[in-house]
Write an enzyme that holds these catalytic residues in place. Sequence first.
Site, PDB file in Angstrom:
ATOM      1  N   CYS A   8       0.865  -1.184   0.000  1.00  0.00           N
ATOM      2  CA  CYS A   8       0.000   0.000   0.000  1.00  0.00           C
ATOM      3  C   CYS A   8       0.900   1.231   0.000  1.00  0.00           C
ATOM      4  CB  CYS A   8      -0.983  -0.015   1.175  1.00  0.00           C
ATOM      5  SG  CYS A   8      -0.205  -0.012   2.812  1.00  0.00           S
ATOM      6  N   ASN A  11       2.229   1.482   4.397  1.00  0.00           N
ATOM      7  CA  ASN A  11       2.554   0.214   5.058  1.00  0.00           C
ATOM      8  C   ASN A  11       2.280   0.261   6.570  1.00  0.00           C
ATOM      9  OD1 ASN A  11       5.493  -1.914   5.572  1.00  0.00           O
ATOM     10  ND2 ASN A  11       3.438  -2.561   5.054  1.00  0.00           N
ATOM     11  N   CYS A  13      -1.444   0.694   7.402  1.00  0.00           N
ATOM     12  CA  CYS A  13      -2.880   0.379   7.500  1.00  0.00           C
ATOM     13  C   CYS A  13      -3.244  -0.855   6.672  1.00  0.00           C
ATOM     14  CB  CYS A  13      -3.729   1.580   7.059  1.00  0.00           C
ATOM     15  SG  CYS A  13      -3.469   3.065   8.053  1.00  0.00           S
ATOM     16  N   ARG A  14      -3.401  -0.672   5.368  1.00  0.00           N
ATOM     17  CA  ARG A  14      -3.958  -1.759   4.547  1.00  0.00           C
ATOM     18  C   ARG A  14      -3.036  -2.963   4.392  1.00  0.00           C
ATOM     19  NH1 ARG A  14      -5.175   2.143  -0.329  1.00  0.00           N
ATOM     20  NH2 ARG A  14      -3.288   3.040   0.611  1.00  0.00           N
ATOM     21  N   SER A  15      -1.792  -2.733   3.975  1.00  0.00           N
ATOM     22  CA  SER A  15      -0.948  -3.901   3.638  1.00  0.00           C
ATOM     23  C   SER A  15      -0.505  -4.718   4.859  1.00  0.00           C
ATOM     24  CB  SER A  15       0.242  -3.514   2.750  1.00  0.00           C
ATOM     25  OG  SER A  15       1.112  -2.611   3.375  1.00  0.00           O
ATOM     26  N   ASP A 126      -8.173   3.818   0.883  1.00  0.00           N
ATOM     27  CA  ASP A 126      -7.225   4.294   1.890  1.00  0.00           C
ATOM     28  C   ASP A 126      -8.000   4.771   3.123  1.00  0.00           C
ATOM     29  OD1 ASP A 126      -5.404   5.692   3.400  1.00  0.00           O
ATOM     30  OD2 ASP A 126      -4.499   6.730   1.698  1.00  0.00           O
TER      31      ASP A 126
HETATM   32  P1  4NP Z   1      -1.817   2.760   4.102  1.00  0.00           P
HETATM   33  O1  4NP Z   1      -2.500   4.092   4.672  1.00  0.00           O
HETATM   34  O2  4NP Z   1      -1.245   3.116   2.740  1.00  0.00           O
HETATM   35  O3  4NP Z   1      -2.970   1.815   3.986  1.00  0.00           O
HETATM   36  O4  4NP Z   1      -0.769   2.340   5.095  1.00  0.00           O
HETATM   37  C1  4NP Z   1      -1.831   5.327   4.717  1.00  0.00           C
HETATM   38  C2  4NP Z   1      -0.923   5.569   5.753  1.00  0.00           C
HETATM   39  C3  4NP Z   1      -0.288   6.795   5.806  1.00  0.00           C
HETATM   40  C4  4NP Z   1      -0.550   7.767   4.852  1.00  0.00           C
HETATM   41  C5  4NP Z   1      -1.447   7.504   3.828  1.00  0.00           C
HETATM   42  C6  4NP Z   1      -2.090   6.284   3.762  1.00  0.00           C
HETATM   43  N1  4NP Z   1       0.095   9.033   4.929  1.00  0.00           N
HETATM   44  O5  4NP Z   1      -0.192   9.899   4.096  1.00  0.00           O
HETATM   45  O6  4NP Z   1       0.929   9.248   5.846  1.00  0.00           O
END
Ligand code: 4NP
Length: 161
Positions: A8, A11, A13-15, A126
Amino acid sequence: MIKVLFVCLGNICRSPLAEAIFNHKVKNLGLQPYFKSDSAGTSDYHIGELPDERTIRCAQSNKIDINHRSRQVNRVDFREFDYILAMDQQNLQNLNQMKTKYGFGEKEIYLIRDFVEGSQGQPVPDPYYGGEEGFHEIFQILDEAIGHFLNTIQERHRIYA
Ligand code: 4NP
């Protein structure tokens, strides 16, 4: 041994949640000898951090172990992993640019929901800037997508416990 990488943006939340759900299913099916998984982010925003607190709470409320430190996708990943699964189109685009830059232009990268009939091309949204409910939503989406992905690769590689 089949190696699977979930990707993602951050790294956190989703992945990492996808990796935890995948490991949980693999363990329940007795398929641990056949699979190795990891997760990574396309960005360097959260390198070294634990998953987001909301991700951890979501995993715990579903009785799933989660244990990961954020890392960024790197050149070696394109050689090392048999399946690289992106959460959304932006991740997919970034991975496709990276693979070309690193000399792995032929490597196929997948969107995780492409394994679900009728959900091809759909993102795992997201959840970072939303509320807690977004995490329950992505849990359901990931649980379904990973179930389908696992069925597909078990059949493709004839892997049965
Ligand atoms: P992820 O979520 O890609 O599912 O881990 C996010 C975590 C952090 C951010 C964006 C999405 N950020 O902009 O910091």
